[in-house]
Each structure stands twice: as structure tokens, then as C-alpha cells.
Design a protein around this motif. Sequence first.
Motif, PDB file in Angstrom:
ATOM      1  N   UNK A 422      67.702  11.173  18.985  1.00 17.53           N
ATOM      2  CA  UNK A 422      66.657  12.077  18.509  1.00 17.53           C
ATOM      3  C   UNK A 422      66.655  13.423  19.197  1.00 17.53           C
ATOM      4  N   UNK A 423      67.489  13.582  20.209  1.00 19.06           N
ATOM      5  CA  UNK A 423      67.450  14.839  20.965  1.00 19.06           C
ATOM      6  C   UNK A 423      68.659  15.715  20.756  1.00 19.06           C
ATOM      7  N   UNK A 424      69.477  15.367  19.770  1.00 26.28           N
ATOM      8  CA  UNK A 424      70.633  16.206  19.496  1.00 26.28           C
ATOM      9  C   UNK A 424      71.766  15.970  20.475  1.00 26.28           C
ATOM     10  N   UNK A 425      72.816  16.722  20.300  1.00 22.65           N
ATOM     11  CA  UNK A 425      74.025  16.563  21.102  1.00 22.65           C
ATOM     12  C   UNK A 425      74.411  17.924  21.673  1.00 22.65           C
ATOM     13  N   UNK A 426      74.873  17.893  22.919  1.00 16.40           N
ATOM     14  CA  UNK A 426      75.374  19.136  23.526  1.00 16.40           C
ATOM     15  C   UNK A 426      76.798  18.870  23.986  1.00 16.40           C
ATOM     16  N   UNK A 427      77.733  19.594  23.440  1.00 13.55           N
ATOM     17  CA  UNK A 427      79.138  19.451  23.842  1.00 13.55           C
ATOM     18  C   UNK A 427      79.508  20.684  24.657  1.00 13.55           C
ATOM     19  N   UNK A 428      79.956  20.463  25.875  1.00 11.82           N
ATOM     20  CA  UNK A 428      80.336  21.574  26.741  1.00 11.82           C
ATOM     21  C   UNK A 428      81.825  21.488  27.046  1.00 11.82           C
ATOM     22  N   UNK A 429      82.545  22.551  26.714  1.00 15.04           N
ATOM     23  CA  UNK A 429      83.972  22.615  27.028  1.00 15.04           C
ATOM     24  C   UNK A 429      84.143  23.647  28.133  1.00 15.04           C
ATOM     25  N   UNK A 430      84.741  23.209  29.231  1.00 13.53           N
ATOM     26  CA  UNK A 430      84.986  24.156  30.326  1.00 13.53           C
ATOM     27  C   UNK A 430      86.469  24.205  30.619  1.00 13.53           C
ATOM     28  N   UNK A 431      86.976  25.393  30.800  1.00 14.18           N
ATOM     29  CA  UNK A 431      88.356  25.547  31.254  1.00 14.18           C
ATOM     30  C   UNK A 431      88.393  26.657  32.282  1.00 14.18           C
ATOM     31  N   UNK A 432      88.943  26.451  33.434  1.00 14.26           N
ATOM     32  CA  UNK A 432      89.435  25.159  33.933  1.00 14.26           C
ATOM     33  C   UNK A 432      88.265  24.250  34.312  1.00 14.26           C
ATOM     34  N   UNK A 433      88.561  22.984  34.575  1.00 14.44           N
ATOM     35  CA  UNK A 433      87.504  22.042  34.935  1.00 14.44           C
ATOM     36  C   UNK A 433      86.817  22.515  36.200  1.00 14.44           C
TER      37      UNK A 433
END
Lengths: 443, 276
Positions: A422-433
Amino acid sequence: MTGMVGIMGPPQDVVVRTEQRMARMVGYARAACATFVLVPLFGWDQLRHPWIAVVVVVAAAAEAGWFSWSAWHSTSRLADRLVLADVAFCVALMLVGSRAAEPGERNRIMTELVPFSLVAPAGVGFALGIGVAGVVMVAALMAAWSLAVLPDVTLKLGSDLLGFALWYAVALLIARELRALSDATAAAQEDAAAAWRLFVEQEREAESLRHREITHREIHDYLLPIVDHVAAGGTPSAALVREARRGAQRARRIIMDPRGMDPRVLTDDTSGSGPGEPPASSGSDVVPAGADRGAGPGESQASREDGETGLEAMMSAVVDMFADEGLPLVPFVAVRGEPPEAVREALVAATREALRNVMRHAGPVDEVSLFVEGDAEEVLVVVRDRGVGFDPATVRRGGGLAGSYPAISRHGGRVEVTARPGGGVKVTLRWPAPPAGVPGGAP
Amino acid sequence: MNAELPDQVAGDRRPLSVAIIDDHPIATESLAGRFAGAGFSVLAPAPSLEALDPAATPDVVVCDLHLPGLSGAAAVAELRGRGLRVLATSGVATSDEVLDAIAAGAAGFVDKTVLAQQFIAAATAVAAGGHHVSARLAGFLLEDASRRRLARDEIDDDERNLLRGLAQGDTLDELCAEWGLTSAAAHRHLLRIFDAARRRRRLHRPSPREAEVMVLVGCRGLSHKEAARAMNVKVSVVADYLRAVRVKYLASHPDAPVTIPPSTAATLWARELGFG
């Protein structure tokens, strides 16, 4: 002759300014030549009336000061009355000033009155040009000096008179050259301005034509079928809602930035007319969005490197593609440098997958934000929706999302997926880690 | 002050009142219904600024940026002149239109397409004297800040990070909770962000007089002299305005040729800004 500035457009500016400069040139000459009249004072003992020589110096200094000041502040061409006054003064100066010396000595001691007076015919040449009035004035100057030296007529008088005539003639020629130059400059400026106006007009026409074509096509292909369907009393269905969302996004894009709408061929199957399924294919093998713009696969074309396969352009293409499909994207893309190409491609593929997942799994969402920020050293991509989300406890994170996410790790980056039911999704891509221990759902 | 007060049975808390100015009845109706559902007292919908009762004093005005008559930043400025708090909204406004509305005094912006929930949270914040920064507005503010830097009192790193967080889709409450920020501190940051945005606009957008010259010379094709007469100023003043326009145009259009004549810059920019 005065008040020219008022009727001039900007190109005529240069003509007026040239006249101003010419007036100043005469002013400089007048001021410089005033120094000649000091010379007779050094022959004080040989003068018959030294006080007249003093009066000459004072009067000449005053006149030269007034003339130069007026010429310097001239707003256009050197004024006729200024020149007339100068000629009259020189005539008087020669007739009276020459009396300071003995009759036989005038041509010698008081000859310095000539270089002072020679500036007058130059002013006549600049101000009046060629004509009866100018010739009369020059003749008056010549006559005045002839009378001034009268009993003592020598060959020198000939060269003095020639001097008056030549200063007038040379001033005429210089004025003609300068005026021709300023006219040519003004004409060139006018041509350039006209060319710009034409260019702007043509651009405007071409753009409005293109805008009309795009608007026409978009209304016909994406809006009219939906409106017709509703107007005919058609029943609302999930497919209709999807199409309506897509139509609304496309219409919004036309209104906000018609120039951004390139006629493009979508490779996805949704470009057909039927309100079919949104493309269900996994994002992993889709042609890179940049290729949609007709640049070809592109990596070999070094000259197009930045424009077509730069991260910002690639992300913008992703934004356009998903917006066309009806995803209510709120994008922010700010890229100041280019990470390595393999990293760019992995990031773009993962972003497409994240957005594809929003379309497939998030349910109806009213806003999906895509945040892309980075340079050659680091990149951050965040895809955030407020849809149905999922329970991380029951769905293996990253597992069902196989495909392009692991590629990010292979290139030294990291993917974080945080979700709540119910709270949605957050996708975080980081480069470099980021280094271990940085807060945020570790994989 | 509020006529609806006696209707409210829920204790001493006065309901917030909201006015909606929008010329699309479909949008107005559903929004008004949702505000009413959330406990707001909703004034009669106004299809234009002129239709809003001048004596009305709602706690917040939700104002569409594309209205018949007075519209956009001018409409926001008019409402601010009446001492009202404004939440701007639009489905199609460009970055410049939104930032102009902020410069004119709007305390927030929301996309027209968002669900009622965000609208209500935004209107509540604005009515309480605060600000609302949607993800889209945060993106616009960030881009504006990086494109047009201020020489002094520029937003600091905390404020930039706040905008970055908002642009990533987080809400202000979520960011406060994550960073241990009090709402008073967040409010101060937003005040500074809005102030900087206003000053940025003043420096980089045509002033009203410059805009007038742009319309006269750039759109209507008047000569300098004709424009000077229309504006009751000297020809040289018109030329000065055009040069200032050119400087600002070049500053915000780095790709434009530096040799562009002032009147051409005025024409291009006026068209881009939708003048005339």
C-alpha cells in the motif's frame, strides 16, 4: 540637418555617429592649431603693438575652446552656424591681428595666424560640403589674409592661399570617404537585420506548420477515438481508461512542449489502434530507446556519441516513451557528465525495467517520479511510485525483478528496492555502489 | 468571519475554507467534492478570477494557471494583492509558467492530475501559512537553481538536498522523519528556497517594462521610434531595454549566437514566453 537622431532606426545610428566623430575631428584640429598664435609673443620686441598680439592669443584661445566644446557635444553633423562663426572669427583675427606687426613684417611675425585659420576651411568642407556657400567662405578667408599682408605681397602669399583651398578640398574628400563608409556599414547592418527577420519569420512558419501537423495527428490518433467512444455512450472499461490516460499524457505533452515532439516510430506494439495490453515483454531485451530516434545502434558513431547516446538523451527518450504509454511521469533529469557507456546502458535498461514494473504491478498511480542525477563519476536514479507496493517479507526482493538489475551490480553499482504494501515502491540505482553502512535498504 | 462555522459540530476547530478558480467544470466539481469530503468549506466555484467575490477571504485559493481573463502569474499576483494564500495548479503549465507563479507569490504548486489526497495536504499546508512543493515543482526549482545561480543568498546544500528528496517523490513529512528535521526547520528551508526562486526570476526574467518593449518591437514589429512613442519614453531608452533583454536572453539561452541582434532576441524570447 539637426534632429536626425529622431527619425533614425538602429542601422542609421552608425551614420549619425560617424558625423559626430567627424565634427570632433575638426574640434581637435581647432584646439591644436590654437597654439600657433602664441609664437608671435616670443618676438615681443619686434612688434609694433604687442598688446594686439596678446588680444589675439586670448581671443583665439576662447574661440578655439568654444568651438571644440561645441563640436565635441555635437549630436550630429557639424553645425553650419558653428562653421560660419569660425570663418568670421578667422577673418577678423587675420585683419586685426596682423596689425600687431610693422607693415613690412606682417608676413613674417604674424604669419602664425594662417595655420590657425587653415582649420576653418576644413570645417567648411565637413559641414557645408561642396557648393557656392563653401567656396564663398573659403574665398573670404583668402581675401582677408591678402588684405592683412597687403603692402608686403610675396610668393609666400601664394602658398598661404593655396593652403586655404587645399584644406577645403582635402576635407571634402575625407568627408566623402567617411560618409561612404558609414553608409555602407548602415546598409550592411540593415541587410543583416532583414536577414534575421526573414529567418525568424521562416522559423516561425515552419514551426507552426509542424506544430499543426503534430497536433492534428495526435488528436486524430489518440484523442478523437476515445472522445467518440464516450460520446457514443460506450461503456468505460479498463482498456478505455488506459487509452484515455495515454491520450491525456500525449495531449499534455503537445501543450507543454510541442517542440519536444519528434515524429517518432514507436517500436512497441502499443502504437496500433486497438486498446490492447500494454507491452508485457520484459524490459531486458528491448531495443535501447535512443535507437528510436533513428540514429541506429549508434555506438560506432563517435560524432553522435554525446547527442544520441548520452545518458541525458537516453533517459529523456525513456521518459518520452513511458509518457506516451500513459504513465504519469514526473521526471527530473540532470546529467553533467557521461559515465562509461556500459554503465549508461545498464542504468537505462534498469530504469526502463523499473518503470515497466510500475506499469505492470503498481495499479492505478497518479504520479511516478523519475529522478536522474549524475556526472562522469557517479549517478543516482530513483524511480518512485505510490501504487499498491508489495510486502518485502513475501516477495523476494530483486528476485521477481530479474533481468537488468543484476547488470548494475556487475558494473559496480547497486540496486535498492524498498516497498511496503500500500505504500508504493522506491527503486534506487546507484553507481558506483556506496560504501557499506550507508543507510537505505541493503540488498 | 466564517458563515459556515455553526454547521461544524466537530468541536472548536474551524473548518478551513478554500476557493477554487478553474474554468473547467469537470475539474472543479470533483475537486470541490473532495475538499468538502475532507472537511473544508468550499466557496462557490469561480470559472475566472473576475468571478471570484472580491470580498471573499478563503484560507487558501486553488488557482489554475490557464484562465480566461487575468491568468497565470498575473492572476496569482492579483490574489496575493488581496492578501490571499495561493496554491497554483495546472495540468499543462511549463517550468517557466510555474516558476513565474511562484515568483508572483504562490506558496505551492500541484499537478492537476494528482489524486485528491495530495491536493488536500497541499492546500492544508498553504492555508496554514506554509508551502507545498510537489515533485514536479521541486524538479523545476532544482533545475532553475543550477541553471541560474544567484551571486548571494543562494540556497545551501541542505536546501538543495531537501529539493532533491522532494523531486525523488518523497513527501516533506517523510524527509523530516528520515533526517530528524523539525517541521519548523523544514519550513524555514522552504521559505529560503521560495525567496531564492523569486529573486532568481527577478534577475533572469524580463521586467514588466522590458516585456512591454518585447511585445511592441518583437511581436508587433514596431520601430524603435514607434515603440518609444507608445511607451512615452526616449528612443534610447527603448534601445537600452532591448539590450537588457538580449543580455538576459543570452544568459538563459547559452546556445543562442552571441551576435544575435537585440530585436531578434526580443522576438524569439517573446514567442517562447507566449507574449503578444
